[in-house]
Design a protein around this motif. Sequence first.
Motif, PDB file in Angstrom:
ATOM      1  N   LEU A  93       7.752  -2.116   1.920  1.00  0.00           N
ATOM      2  CA  LEU A  93       8.597  -1.586   0.704  1.00  0.00           C
ATOM      3  C   LEU A  93       7.803  -2.972   0.048  1.00  0.00           C
ATOM      4  CD1 LEU A  93      11.881  -1.272   2.653  1.00  0.00           C
ATOM      5  CD2 LEU A  93      10.755   0.835   1.908  1.00  0.00           C
ATOM      6  N   TYR A  94       8.483  -3.831   0.206  1.00  0.00           N
ATOM      7  CA  TYR A  94       7.338  -4.788  -0.886  1.00  0.00           C
ATOM      8  C   TYR A  94       6.561  -4.737  -1.376  1.00  0.00           C
ATOM      9  CZ  TYR A  94       5.696  -9.243  -2.145  1.00  0.00           C
ATOM     10  OH  TYR A  94       5.137 -10.161  -2.895  1.00  0.00           O
ATOM     11  N   VAL A  95       4.632  -4.160  -0.911  1.00  0.00           N
ATOM     12  CA  VAL A  95       3.905  -4.277  -1.452  1.00  0.00           C
ATOM     13  C   VAL A  95       4.554  -2.606  -2.401  1.00  0.00           C
ATOM     14  CG1 VAL A  95       1.975  -2.911  -0.982  1.00  0.00           C
ATOM     15  CG2 VAL A  95       2.959  -4.954   0.321  1.00  0.00           C
ATOM     16  N   ILE A  96       4.864  -1.926  -1.597  1.00  0.00           N
ATOM     17  CA  ILE A  96       5.386  -0.717  -2.277  1.00  0.00           C
ATOM     18  C   ILE A  96       5.748  -0.754  -3.717  1.00  0.00           C
ATOM     19  CG2 ILE A  96       6.565   2.090  -2.957  1.00  0.00           C
ATOM     20  CD1 ILE A  96       6.304   1.370   0.532  1.00  0.00           C
ATOM     21  N   ALA A  97       7.350  -1.350  -3.556  1.00  0.00           N
ATOM     22  CA  ALA A  97       7.739  -2.220  -4.962  1.00  0.00           C
ATOM     23  C   ALA A  97       7.066  -2.747  -5.497  1.00  0.00           C
ATOM     24  CB  ALA A  97       9.494  -3.309  -4.599  1.00  0.00           C
ATOM     25  N   CYS A  98       6.330  -3.177  -5.693  1.00  0.00           N
ATOM     26  CA  CYS A  98       5.712  -4.975  -6.308  1.00  0.00           C
ATOM     27  C   CYS A  98       4.684  -3.952  -7.286  1.00  0.00           C
ATOM     28  CB  CYS A  98       5.011  -5.364  -5.823  1.00  0.00           C
ATOM     29  SG  CYS A  98       5.741  -6.326  -5.001  1.00  0.00           S
ATOM     30  N   GLY A  99       4.145  -2.716  -6.798  1.00  0.00           N
ATOM     31  CA  GLY A  99       2.632  -1.828  -7.564  1.00  0.00           C
ATOM     32  C   GLY A  99       3.651  -0.721  -8.147  1.00  0.00           C
ATOM     33  N   THR A 100       4.324  -0.266  -8.439  1.00  0.00           N
ATOM     34  CA  THR A 100       4.977   0.753  -8.328  1.00  0.00           C
ATOM     35  C   THR A 100       4.866   0.403 -10.248  1.00  0.00           C
ATOM     36  OG1 THR A 100       6.336   1.512  -6.508  1.00  0.00           O
ATOM     37  CG2 THR A 100       7.371   2.247  -9.603  1.00  0.00           C
ATOM     38  N   LEU A 101       5.727  -0.012 -11.006  1.00  0.00           N
ATOM     39  CA  LEU A 101       5.800  -0.469 -12.548  1.00  0.00           C
ATOM     40  C   LEU A 101       3.700  -0.567 -12.884  1.00  0.00           C
ATOM     41  CD1 LEU A 101       7.031  -1.012 -15.109  1.00  0.00           C
ATOM     42  CD2 LEU A 101       6.935  -3.273 -14.550  1.00  0.00           C
ATOM     43  N   GLY A 102       3.369  -1.193 -12.088  1.00  0.00           N
ATOM     44  CA  GLY A 102       1.981  -0.744 -12.280  1.00  0.00           C
ATOM     45  C   GLY A 102       1.033   0.107 -12.486  1.00  0.00           C
ATOM     46  N   VAL A 103       1.499   1.425 -11.698  1.00  0.00           N
ATOM     47  CA  VAL A 103       0.786   2.332 -11.096  1.00  0.00           C
ATOM     48  C   VAL A 103       1.068   3.087 -12.195  1.00  0.00           C
ATOM     49  CG1 VAL A 103       1.004   4.342 -10.271  1.00  0.00           C
ATOM     50  CG2 VAL A 103       0.833   2.901  -8.998  1.00  0.00           C
ATOM     51  N   ARG A 157       8.205 -18.908  -4.014  1.00  0.00           N
ATOM     52  CA  ARG A 157       6.484 -19.129  -5.131  1.00  0.00           C
ATOM     53  C   ARG A 157       6.124 -17.880  -4.266  1.00  0.00           C
ATOM     54  NH1 ARG A 157       1.704 -21.877  -4.676  1.00  0.00           N
ATOM     55  NH2 ARG A 157       0.961 -21.859  -6.775  1.00  0.00           N
ATOM     56  N   GLY A 158       5.708 -18.171  -3.012  1.00  0.00           N
ATOM     57  CA  GLY A 158       4.845 -17.074  -2.708  1.00  0.00           C
ATOM     58  C   GLY A 158       4.165 -15.265  -3.026  1.00  0.00           C
ATOM     59  N   TYR A 159       5.497 -15.738  -2.833  1.00  0.00           N
ATOM     60  CA  TYR A 159       6.298 -13.667  -2.948  1.00  0.00           C
ATOM     61  C   TYR A 159       6.029 -12.916  -3.942  1.00  0.00           C
ATOM     62  CZ  TYR A 159       7.717 -12.836   2.026  1.00  0.00           C
ATOM     63  OH  TYR A 159       7.551 -12.761   3.470  1.00  0.00           O
ATOM     64  N   THR A 160       6.164 -14.265  -5.287  1.00  0.00           N
ATOM     65  CA  THR A 160       6.748 -13.976  -6.566  1.00  0.00           C
ATOM     66  C   THR A 160       5.346 -14.155  -7.190  1.00  0.00           C
ATOM     67  OG1 THR A 160       8.374 -15.211  -7.231  1.00  0.00           O
ATOM     68  CG2 THR A 160       7.062 -14.702  -9.219  1.00  0.00           C
ATOM     69  N   ILE A 161       4.371 -14.352  -6.347  1.00  0.00           N
ATOM     70  CA  ILE A 161       2.832 -14.764  -7.536  1.00  0.00           C
ATOM     71  C   ILE A 161       1.973 -12.859  -6.382  1.00  0.00           C
ATOM     72  CG2 ILE A 161       0.595 -15.955  -7.072  1.00  0.00           C
ATOM     73  CD1 ILE A 161       1.389 -18.968  -6.892  1.00  0.00           C
ATOM     74  N   GLY A 162       2.499 -13.127  -4.921  1.00  0.00           N
ATOM     75  CA  GLY A 162       1.785 -11.929  -4.680  1.00  0.00           C
ATOM     76  C   GLY A 162       2.440 -10.566  -5.253  1.00  0.00           C
ATOM     77  N   ALA A 163       3.525 -10.662  -6.041  1.00  0.00           N
ATOM     78  CA  ALA A 163       4.330  -9.444  -6.680  1.00  0.00           C
ATOM     79  C   ALA A 163       3.275  -9.035  -7.314  1.00  0.00           C
ATOM     80  CB  ALA A 163       5.772  -9.756  -7.024  1.00  0.00           C
ATOM     81  N   LEU A 203       0.170  -8.079  -7.245  1.00  0.00           N
ATOM     82  CA  LEU A 203      -0.086  -6.490  -6.173  1.00  0.00           C
ATOM     83  C   LEU A 203       0.864  -5.567  -7.545  1.00  0.00           C
ATOM     84  CD1 LEU A 203       1.903  -6.607  -3.213  1.00  0.00           C
ATOM     85  CD2 LEU A 203      -0.130  -6.486  -3.528  1.00  0.00           C
ATOM     86  N   CYS A 204       1.744  -5.686  -8.581  1.00  0.00           N
ATOM     87  CA  CYS A 204       1.589  -4.967  -9.840  1.00  0.00           C
ATOM     88  C   CYS A 204       0.416  -4.681 -10.493  1.00  0.00           C
ATOM     89  CB  CYS A 204       3.038  -5.884 -10.292  1.00  0.00           C
ATOM     90  SG  CYS A 204       2.995  -4.570 -12.355  1.00  0.00           S
ATOM     91  N   PHE A 205      -0.510  -5.851 -10.986  1.00  0.00           N
ATOM     92  CA  PHE A 205      -2.085  -5.542 -11.368  1.00  0.00           C
ATOM     93  C   PHE A 205      -2.983  -4.611 -11.145  1.00  0.00           C
ATOM     94  CE2 PHE A 205      -6.652  -7.320 -11.800  1.00  0.00           C
ATOM     95  CZ  PHE A 205      -6.356  -6.594 -13.216  1.00  0.00           C
ATOM     96  N   ILE A 206      -2.602  -4.887  -9.770  1.00  0.00           N
ATOM     97  CA  ILE A 206      -3.702  -3.521  -8.668  1.00  0.00           C
ATOM     98  C   ILE A 206      -2.749  -2.258  -9.020  1.00  0.00           C
ATOM     99  CG2 ILE A 206      -3.987  -2.495  -6.129  1.00  0.00           C
ATOM    100  CD1 ILE A 206      -4.903  -5.803  -5.213  1.00  0.00           C
ATOM    101  N   GLY A 207      -1.794  -2.417  -8.863  1.00  0.00           N
ATOM    102  CA  GLY A 207      -0.621  -0.671  -8.735  1.00  0.00           C
ATOM    103  C   GLY A 207      -1.303  -0.635 -10.235  1.00  0.00           C
ATOM    104  N   PHE A 208      -1.461  -1.643 -11.292  1.00  0.00           N
ATOM    105  CA  PHE A 208      -2.328  -0.701 -12.526  1.00  0.00           C
ATOM    106  C   PHE A 208      -3.476  -0.151 -12.709  1.00  0.00           C
ATOM    107  CE2 PHE A 208      -4.636  -1.211 -16.103  1.00  0.00           C
ATOM    108  CZ  PHE A 208      -3.973  -0.914 -17.170  1.00  0.00           C
TER     109      PHE A 208
END
Length: 254
Positions: A76-86, A134-140, A143-148
């Motif tokens: 769910l973390y990976v899905i949510a972080c990339g959604t906006l970027g997609v 901090r790690g999850y924030t940077i990861g988000a 992942l958002c950029f990759i979603g883009f």
Amino acid sequence: MDIFHALALLVGSIFANALAAFAGGGAGLVQMPLLLLLGLPFSIALGTHKIATVALGLGATSRHLKSGELKLNELLYVIACGTLGVILGARVIVNVPDDIAKTLLGILIVGLGIYSIQAPGLGIHHTPKNRSARGYTIGAVGLCFIGFLNGSLTAGTGLFVTIFLIKWFGFDYKKAVTNAMISVGLFWNSIGAVTVWQAGAPIKWEWLGLLLIGSFVGGYVGAHFMSLKNNRVIKRAYEALCLLIGITLTFGLF
């Protein structure tokens, strides 16, 4: 479409999506050129491919669910972080020249393959890290950029998610590919497909049935064989696919 071209479309789709499900992405490497060779203009091929890849995620997910090894919170973390970027990527890419976008993506993907090759121990063992706030924030952000990229380009973003999960969060290859196939193949691609369709992208609807069947079957078969192999085999497949896709994009072989 005659029976020969229909068979070529189905077999090519199965092969492309099986390869992607096994190595972590890149279905567009085979599927997009196939659609172009069969006579579709680039814009129609892209819209049709975007929708068809949703079935890749369905096929891979149906196989991975049987393993019982998925962690819902990670997924769910990976899905949510990339959604906006997609969503942003699917809308912004219209302003970027296609040749420039594909060349830059190709160079980046070649870099991923080379990076993995020169790090022989990368992704062989699951070694969790960066699990702090901090790690999850940077990861988000990553992942958002990759979603883009996923929303805007034709192929290869599953490869970015795979290496990002390995490098930043310490996943092994098998775990990273599994999460990439479900989050990218099913959810991110579904969001991207809806966005592309709403934006008015032309779709070859009469071809979509065969592509959906091929994507689902290929996704399931690739995920099945991936589950049977060790991390070193999957790592080598990932590296080979990165180099192949990257060179194809960089030199305009689409």
